[in-house]
Design an enzyme around this catalytic site. Sequence first.
Site, PDB file in Angstrom:
ATOM      1  N   GLU A 320     -39.582  31.604  41.619  1.00  8.48           N
ATOM      2  CA  GLU A 320     -39.717  33.059  41.702  1.00  8.48           C
ATOM      3  C   GLU A 320     -41.000  33.438  42.421  1.00  8.48           C
ATOM      4  O   GLU A 320     -41.070  34.476  43.087  1.00  8.48           O
ATOM      5  CB  GLU A 320     -39.684  33.672  40.295  1.00  8.48           C
ATOM      6  CG  GLU A 320     -39.480  35.176  40.305  1.00  8.48           C
ATOM      7  CD  GLU A 320     -39.219  35.733  38.919  1.00  8.48           C
ATOM      8  OE1 GLU A 320     -38.081  36.152  38.658  1.00  8.48           O
ATOM      9  OE2 GLU A 320     -40.158  35.740  38.092  1.00  8.48           O
ATOM     10  N   HIS A 349     -29.983   7.751  33.732  1.00 11.82           N
ATOM     11  CA  HIS A 349     -28.558   7.478  33.544  1.00 11.82           C
ATOM     12  C   HIS A 349     -27.718   8.677  33.989  1.00 11.82           C
ATOM     13  O   HIS A 349     -26.564   8.808  33.588  1.00 11.82           O
ATOM     14  CB  HIS A 349     -28.287   7.140  32.079  1.00 11.82           C
ATOM     15  CG  HIS A 349     -29.058   5.952  31.611  1.00 11.82           C
ATOM     16  ND1 HIS A 349     -28.580   4.665  31.694  1.00 11.82           N
ATOM     17  CD2 HIS A 349     -30.307   5.849  31.087  1.00 11.82           C
ATOM     18  CE1 HIS A 349     -29.485   3.820  31.224  1.00 11.82           C
ATOM     19  NE2 HIS A 349     -30.539   4.513  30.852  1.00 11.82           N
ATOM     20  N   LYS A 453     -30.795  43.444  40.501  1.00 12.48           N
ATOM     21  CA  LYS A 453     -30.632  44.473  39.466  1.00 12.48           C
ATOM     22  C   LYS A 453     -29.927  45.709  40.034  1.00 12.48           C
ATOM     23  O   LYS A 453     -29.048  46.289  39.393  1.00 12.48           O
ATOM     24  CB  LYS A 453     -32.004  44.871  38.902  1.00 12.48           C
ATOM     25  CG  LYS A 453     -32.666  43.818  38.029  1.00 12.48           C
ATOM     26  CD  LYS A 453     -34.013  44.325  37.535  1.00 12.48           C
ATOM     27  CE  LYS A 453     -34.731  43.289  36.702  1.00 12.48           C
ATOM     28  NZ  LYS A 453     -36.064  43.763  36.251  1.00 12.48           N
TER      29      LYS A 453
END
Length: 526
Positions: A320, A349, A453
């Site tokens: 960000e 793994h 937004k």
Amino acid sequence: MEYQTLWQRYLDWLYYHQNLGFYVDISRIRFDDAFIDSIKPKFEKAFKDMEELEKGAIANPDEGRMVGHYWLRAPELAPNDEVRKEITEPLKQIEEFVAKVLKGTIKPPTADKFTDIISVGIGGSALGPQFVSEALAGDFPPMGIHFIDNTDPAGIDRVVTRLKDRLKSTLVIVTSKSGGTPETRNGMLEMRHAYEKNGLDFPKYAVAVTMPGSKMDQVAHDWLARFPMQDWVGGRTSELSAVGLLPAALQGIDIQGMLAGAKEMDEATRVKDLKNNPSALLALSWYYAGNGKGEKDMVVLPYKDSLALLSRYLQQLVMESLGKEKDLDGNTVYQGIAVYGNKGSTDQHAYVQQLREGVPNFFVTFIEVLEDRQGSSIELEPGVTSGDYLAGFIQGTRQALYENHRDSITITIPEVNPRTVGALVALYERAVSFYGSLVNVNAYHQPGVEAGKKAAASILELQQNVMKALKEAGTELDLETLSQKAGHPDKVEAVYKIVRHLAANNRGVMLKGDLGKPTTLKVSFG
């Protein structure tokens, strides 16, 4: 590179902080002396930028704000008395409030003490507190914590359901700087409903962390308490403000220890000498690895279960801050560093196979913790413990990657405690600041988040128009006709996804036709 040469390189570039017991090893990043000479002028500017930032310069020009998270652990460095009070008074308020809650002086109406916390917040208001809780909360903390960090109804229900009748002894912390973040507002309203549904008076269970005078501050006027967020602290650098300190203290975590560790690391990262500044060494490595353009991802691998959430915390802090389209001069640059990871040796793994042999589009940061556990360990075989295996896996993976030309950084800490976690937070905060200066971007705003937004708000507005059109039509409509009646003939796909969601949630919208062929659908309401 021959063993002796590599060993000498390790010695030449090893950073050690004696008081903190911190090591930073960048010897497995393949820069040379010519690169160091070329980047020194950039670091001279970066050191100057940091000095001006800490003196109160407007370091976030797009929003006209100071950037003061470094002052949180050194109020004496704040530019004036007013700012100093904005740090010291909330800290005192937190300590007094926490003491009263843990003693039972402040308690819920129908229980002897608060037993749990629901933390409602998103982004930095969640990722920092989650990381610190996982890293530092004891096995039996004075208050357990639960997070609502999304606007997912099922996720919210899960938190409330798992609390069962402990809801009546659960304190809700709602964290939102402006009070206008939709996800946090939704979480707060969902919590209010859950408490009222159970016959509980929500304000007597709630506290807010927000900016004075914000929408949230006004909503919370009759709550148990309100704690201020400072205008000059961004969400992703707010862990050592009330955002992170309040929930940590309620869990019995030593917040003064966190602040002390961060302060010590800040002092180390003010040193204007590249080789003797640990955050500068990180920024240098990031710049070299990605050619100053973020060409390689940062894989974060802490070999300690309690640090498993570090990569998620750093993901926001780094991405960000640095993921920007424009630089400070207005040039289009598309900067940023992608961050991912989980923990070792689990990841050996999972995706380490690709790291070793696949696309070399990354560099690794290993986080090593010297202390295996509190107390002694059993020997699984003569002279070997489970912790020895973990330490061996770090060295082995680092070596295997380097042999195949995959670079890495190794950060070593003595143990996981409030002081070292605070220092880790400060180490990376400064590294991000330095890197932002190196690539000339504003590391302290997030225009892309704001754009998202606004786009979401436009979809919700379209939904209102769609529902109005359906109700007024009183008959079945195809998607194109519905889009036209809703006033947006160019948003058929968005309308389709809106009605599909509403139909799936029994909102009165019905779909007829082949669900796999949207053009055949007829939509109605009723």
